[in-house]
Write an enzyme that holds these catalytic residues in place. Structure first.
Site, PDB file in Angstrom:
ATOM      1  N   ASP A 169       0.255  -7.589   1.501  1.00  0.00           N
ATOM      2  CA  ASP A 169       0.661  -6.186   1.652  1.00  0.00           C
ATOM      3  C   ASP A 169       2.178  -6.028   1.664  1.00  0.00           C
ATOM      4  O   ASP A 169       2.737  -5.255   2.443  1.00  0.00           O
ATOM      5  CB  ASP A 169       0.064  -5.572   2.921  1.00  0.00           C
ATOM      6  CG  ASP A 169       0.141  -4.046   2.914  1.00  0.00           C
ATOM      7  OD1 ASP A 169       0.198  -3.460   1.823  1.00  0.00           O
ATOM      8  OD2 ASP A 169       0.178  -3.446   4.005  1.00  0.00           O
ATOM      9  N   SER A 182       4.613   2.576   7.955  1.00  0.00           N
ATOM     10  CA  SER A 182       4.331   1.408   7.128  1.00  0.00           C
ATOM     11  C   SER A 182       5.545   1.034   6.280  1.00  0.00           C
ATOM     12  O   SER A 182       6.128   1.878   5.601  1.00  0.00           O
ATOM     13  CB  SER A 182       3.141   1.686   6.205  1.00  0.00           C
ATOM     14  OG  SER A 182       1.960   1.842   6.939  1.00  0.00           O
ATOM     15  N   HIS A 207       0.808  -1.220   0.000  1.00  0.00           N
ATOM     16  CA  HIS A 207       0.000   0.000   0.000  1.00  0.00           C
ATOM     17  C   HIS A 207       0.843   1.272   0.000  1.00  0.00           C
ATOM     18  O   HIS A 207       0.332   2.352  -0.310  1.00  0.00           O
ATOM     19  CB  HIS A 207      -0.994   0.006   1.177  1.00  0.00           C
ATOM     20  CG  HIS A 207      -0.391   0.288   2.509  1.00  0.00           C
ATOM     21  ND1 HIS A 207      -0.048  -0.695   3.405  1.00  0.00           N
ATOM     22  CD2 HIS A 207      -0.079   1.460   3.127  1.00  0.00           C
ATOM     23  CE1 HIS A 207       0.431  -0.154   4.501  1.00  0.00           C
ATOM     24  NE2 HIS A 207       0.424   1.156   4.364  1.00  0.00           N
TER      25      HIS A 207
END
Length: 403
Positions: free
Chosen positions: A167, A253, A137
């Site tokens: 992911d 992230s 993402h």
């Protein structure tokens, strides 16, 4: 026998009196006191009643365990090189920033020639060849990807491959640009225990807070994190993740979750951002990430196995839609089928309830059971055809090849 201070019990004298007499008394007392001090102090020093540092060989100076005490003063030295700082120093240089660059449209709908930064995240350099792990993402939809090194230098990166379900994404940069950076060492997330230290390193809120370190513990293992299809809004998969209370914020992230040995045990992915909720972040276990990362490096994609069916959840169907005489409440109904699956012995309307020894209650459970396998692996499928329970063995096909 006790000693009591009865000063507060004495009667208080009234204010007033002759000010001149009070001043005179004070002056006489000061003169007498000063004279006495001048006379007595040298005699007390010579009699060793008062010690002056440097005056004799028995000076009160001692050194113990890194501290030096002189008289009543103490200078303390503290060693801050703890296990956490040592672990951070091993991994921190390998943490980079990742910028998602996209071409935007102007007011008239025309695509601009230049690219804008539409999002930032973090990444972990784990190989001297220039390989970097990050989240899918973080780079999703990017026309270009830039990597920010610890010294602030920005370099171009190529996206080798991404995987929506886990992911994960792998970037590649020029090895010469990172030759002075020691790659992070990947650890074993299977050996983690609840309560052990957890260190998150990343770039929360972008380059301004690059390489931020937060510390917590492993809060839980084997948590399930839903993966939602943005177009349909439906949950299509469930990731196995590590839960930690080490602060994870937007921009973290793709960064590293590190153990006390300075090894990367997880790739930070998400947090619960509900009002009133603090300290619940999630990280992808590195042991599960490694085979995905290797496939992305080797092939640029994940070759996932397929059965050749279109499934729907039995529990989502109305009574009229359910297969006739079905004797179970949960499972996956075959809505459509390929010739590949027909040859294996399956049919439309069959309700799959188990893959090998894994119970299949819905599509998510079916995908999780299948995605542990590789194309060409054999599986045992338990299903119901009406009231009859049946079992077949079939070989999994390769996504894109089965029709």
């Amino acid at each position: 026998m006790g000693f009591y201070d009865d000063f507060d019990n004495k009667p208080k004298k009234k204010s007033g009196g002759n000010l001149t007499s009070w001043v005179a008394v004070a002056l006489v007392s000061a003169v007498i006191g000063s004279g006495t001090t001048l006379v007595m102090v040298p005699k007390l020093i010579n009699a060793n009643v008062i010690n002056v540092n440097g005056n004799n060989s028995s000076s009160h100076t001692s050194t113990t365990a890194g501290s030096t005490a002189i008289g009543n003063a103490t200078n303390m030295s503290v060693n801050v090189n703890t296990g956490i700082t040592e672990a951070v120093n091993k991994v921190k240089p390998a943490i980079v920033g990742v910028s998602n660059m996209q071409k935007q449209k102007d007011f008239f709908g025309r695509t601009k020639t230049n690219e804008d930064e539409v999002g930032t995240g973090s990444g972990v350099l784990f190989d001297a060849k220039g390989y970097i792990i990050t989240n899918n993402h973080v780079v999703d939809g990017a026309d270009d990807v830039q990597v920010s090194l610890p010294d602030g230098k920005k370099i171009q990166a190529k996206v080798l491959g991404t995987d929506f379900y886990t992911d994960l994404a792998v970037l590649k940069v020029d090895p010469n640009d990172v030759k002075d950076i020691t790659p992070a060492k990947l650890g074993n997330s299977d050996s983690l225990t609840i309560g052990e230290p957890a260190i998150a390193i990343g770039n929360p809120l972008g380059a301004k807070f690059a390489q931020t370190v937060t510390v917590g513990v492993i809060s839980a293992l084997n948590r399930e994190l839903p993966v939602t299809d943005e177009q349909s809004g439906q949950e299509v998969y469930s990731m196995n993740v590590i839960q930690t209370d080490a602060a994870i914020n937007p921009g973290n992230s793709g960064g590293a979750l590190v153990n006390i040995n300075g090894e990367v045990v997880g790739i930070n992915s998400a947090k619960i951002a509900t009002s009133g909720v603090e300290g619940i972040g999630f990280s992808i276990p590195i042991t599960e990430a490694e085979p995905i990362v290797q496939q992305l490096i080797d092939k640029g994609k994940i070759d996932r196995p397929v059965m050749g069916i279109t499934p729907v959840n039995l529990s989502d169907l109305s009574a009229r839609q359910k297969p006739a005489d079905v004797s179970v409440d949960t499972g996956v109904v075959i809505y459509d089928i390929s010739d590949y699956a027909k040859k294996a012995g399956l049919a439309v309307g069959d309700v799959i309830t188990k893959i090998d020894d894994t119970q299949v209650d819905d599509q998510i459970a079916l995908r999780k059971a299948l995605y542990k396998k590789q194309p060409g692996d054999k599986i045992t499928v338990e299903f119901y055809r009406g009231k009859d329970k049946k079992t077949i063995t079939m070989t999994l096909g390769k996504q894109g090849d089965v029709k």
